[in-house]
Scaffold this active site. Structure first.
Site, PDB file in Angstrom:
ATOM      1  CG  HIS A   9      51.107  22.352  32.413  1.00  0.00           C
ATOM      2  ND1 HIS A   9      50.847  22.307  33.835  1.00  0.00           N
ATOM      3  CD2 HIS A   9      50.215  23.211  31.922  1.00  0.00           C
ATOM      4  CE1 HIS A   9      50.130  23.384  34.282  1.00  0.00           C
ATOM      5  NE2 HIS A   9      49.639  23.939  33.115  1.00  0.00           N
ATOM      6  CG  ASP A  24      52.049  22.550  25.481  1.00  0.00           C
ATOM      7  OD1 ASP A  24      51.353  21.768  25.791  1.00  0.00           O
ATOM      8  OD2 ASP A  24      52.503  23.593  26.218  1.00  0.00           O
TER       9      ASP A  24
END
Ligand SMILES: C[C@H](CCC[C@@H](C)[C@H]1CC[C@H]2[C@@H]3[C@H](O)C[C@@H]4C[C@H](O)CC[C@]4(C)[C@H]3C[C@H](O)[C@]12C)C(=O)SCCNC(=O)CCNC(=O)[C@H](O)C(C)(C)COP(=O)(O)OP(=O)(O)OC[C@H]1O[C@@H](n2cnc3c(N)ncnc32)[C@H](O)[C@@H]1OP(=O)(O)O
Length: 433
Positions: free
Chosen positions: A173, A203
């Site tokens: 992540h 992200d």
């Protein structure tokens, strides 16, 4: 002779992009893909309206967690038609970046579902996939499979670690990608552990945004070469690239001290946040001497009583002075003091406060959608063909299955078969509620 085909775009999409599909008695034609031509009628050639920059571009977005949805939303905001491919048998989407998209629910574990996706990709400009390396190939949807059928396709692969290297298949992540980019080691307060700034850097900046940039570059290049290509968008590399300044400014000595003790990482007292008497905060970014002088004046301090601005060893003492002074007034009072000056001092606004700030209000920087939800306006603002974000609610999973299939040339009988076989699911009923 070339056969042109007219596609029916949804009313909402036509209104937003200011494209109107029409019969061949049109004003101009835009060939995005020789296999399909979208006929335009430019509705307002006289200047009160404009065609959005990505109008006519068709994107197939395979549903992902956050970075790919953001990438799809950027493309949609700037006029692309984005169809999100959701799984079947899923009640609720976790895509909060779905503005302006349509949704088709399609079972890609079934070869018939794979065939449907191929057919969509043949008639599209971009496919965006957010899966772990090898997942698309396993389904028979790898770049070789899709580019063979549509050589103009732009095949965007948005992953954490990229398509090669020993981490390529590993789960991860934002925080992992940020760590691997080198940037996380620089983020955080003095003597504290590294601190990830939400999941903004990998992200969204290095991932979704960078991937959208790659797609736009590939579309631009395709307009000259006529060929599609594969985009290997790694969030580690995207984040590192966004952070190029950190590497290339090391020679300036900007990062010579430990984390949190440098000019721009909250080490300097004139580049930090301060608590006000009402428990809010002010942000201070008074780096240049002339701006720093205005800060000192605004705080009611006398330069003669203070250490030199760039005396690093005196920074802790200077910080204590700033902390003490900022704590004497409310945020609103300090805002009034610094408003209209070049002291580089601004209130730290909450998400709820930004809409009503006079500056943001004047520019229309934030907007409310039909559900009353506040969002940032797409940036940057293009003078002739600005983005126009969709104001309707986000799509339900499978809300557009039927209309998308029709638009891509599926016959009614074929659609019924796909529905009864559970290959696709339709959620029009929910949308009508
Ligand atoms: C920090 C961020 C992430 C923040 C996201 C959060 C906001 C959300 C994360 C979890 C959510 C909660 C959770 O879902 C539970 C609740 C659900 C409820 O509905 C709502 C509330 C929840 C609490 C919900 C709330 C929030 O939404 C969450 C908290 C990030 O960093 S995002 C960046 C992640 N990294 C990447 O994107 C890099 C590239 N991708 C990957 O590395 C992997 O995809 C990943 C992310 C590691 C996931 O790996 P996974 O093993 O799950 O998948 P893959 O290996 O990629 O394979 C995909 C499989 O899916 C099959 N498939 C795909 N499409 C279809 C289809 N249409 N039909 C059938 N099958 C499909 C595909 O074939 C693959 O199958 P296999 O596994 O058999 O190969």
């Amino acid at each position: 002779m070339r056969h042109w085909k007219c596609f029916s775009l949804s009313q909402e999409h036509q209104k937003r992009t200011r494209i109107k599909t029409t019969t061949p008695t049109i004003l101009c034609a835009c060939v995005i893909n020789p296999r399909r031509a979208v006929w335009y009628e430019v509705q307002n050639l006289k200047g009160t309206g404009s065609i959005m920059a990505l109008a006519g571009v068709r994107v197939i977005e395979l549903a992902g967690l956050a970075p790919a949805p953001f990438c799809g939303m950027i493309l949609s905001d700037f006029g692309a038609k984005v169809i999100r491919v959701d799984r079947t048998k899923v009640a609720m989407t976790v895509d909060t970046q779905a503005r302006g998209k349509q949704s088709i629910a399609l079972n890609l574990k079934n070869p018939k579902g794979v065939a449907v996706l191929k057919r969509l990709c043949v008639q599209s400009d971009v496919v965006l996939e957010p899966y772990r390396k090898g997942v698309m190939e396993k389904m028979g949807l790898g770049p070789d499979d899709l580019l063979k059928e549509n050589p103009r396709l732009i095949y965007a692969r948005l992953t954490g670690y990229g398509q090669s290297g020993s981490y390529a298949k590993a789960a991860g992540h934002d925080i992992n990608y940020l760590a691997m980019s080198g940037l996380l080691s620089m983020l955080g307060r003095s003597s504290e552990k590294p601190y990830a700034p939400l999941n903004l850097v990998a992200d969204f900046a290095g991932g979704g945004l960078m991937c959208a940039f790659g797609i736009v570059l590939a579309l631009l290049e395709r307009s000259m070469s006529g060929q599609g290509q594969i985009i290997d968008a790694s969030m580690v590399e995207g984040a590192a690239y966004v952070g190029s300044f950190m590497w290339k400014s090391r020679s300036l000595g900007l990062w010579n001290h430990p984390r949190g003790e440098n000019l721009l990482d909250s080490g300097a007292p004139f580049y930090d946040t301060y608590r006000t008497s009402d428990g809010k905060y002010m942000a201070v970014g008074a780096i240049e001497p002339q701006f720093y002088q205005q800060l000192i004046r605004g705080l009611g301090l006398d330069d003669a009583d203070l250490p030199a601005q760039m005396s690093v060893s005196d920074w802790p003492q200077l910080r204590e002075t700033f902390i003490r002074v900022f704590a004497t007034k409310t945020q609103a009072e300090w805002s009034q003091v610094f408003n209209g000056t070049d002291a580089c001092v601004t209130p730290v606004l909450s998400l709820d406060e930004v809409l009503s700030h006079p500056h943001n209000k004047a520019r229309g920087s934030f907007f409310k959608d039909s559900q009353g939800e506040v969002s940032p306006r797409p940036a940057p603002v293009l003078s002739r063909s600005p983005a126009e974000p969709c104001r309707s609610r986000d799509p339900f999973i499978g809300e557009h299955t039927r209309s998308v299939l029709k638009e891509y040339g599926f016959e009614q009988g074929q659609i019924d078969q796909l529905l009864s076989g559970g290959i696709v699911e339709c959620n029009e009923a929910k949308a009508r509620l």
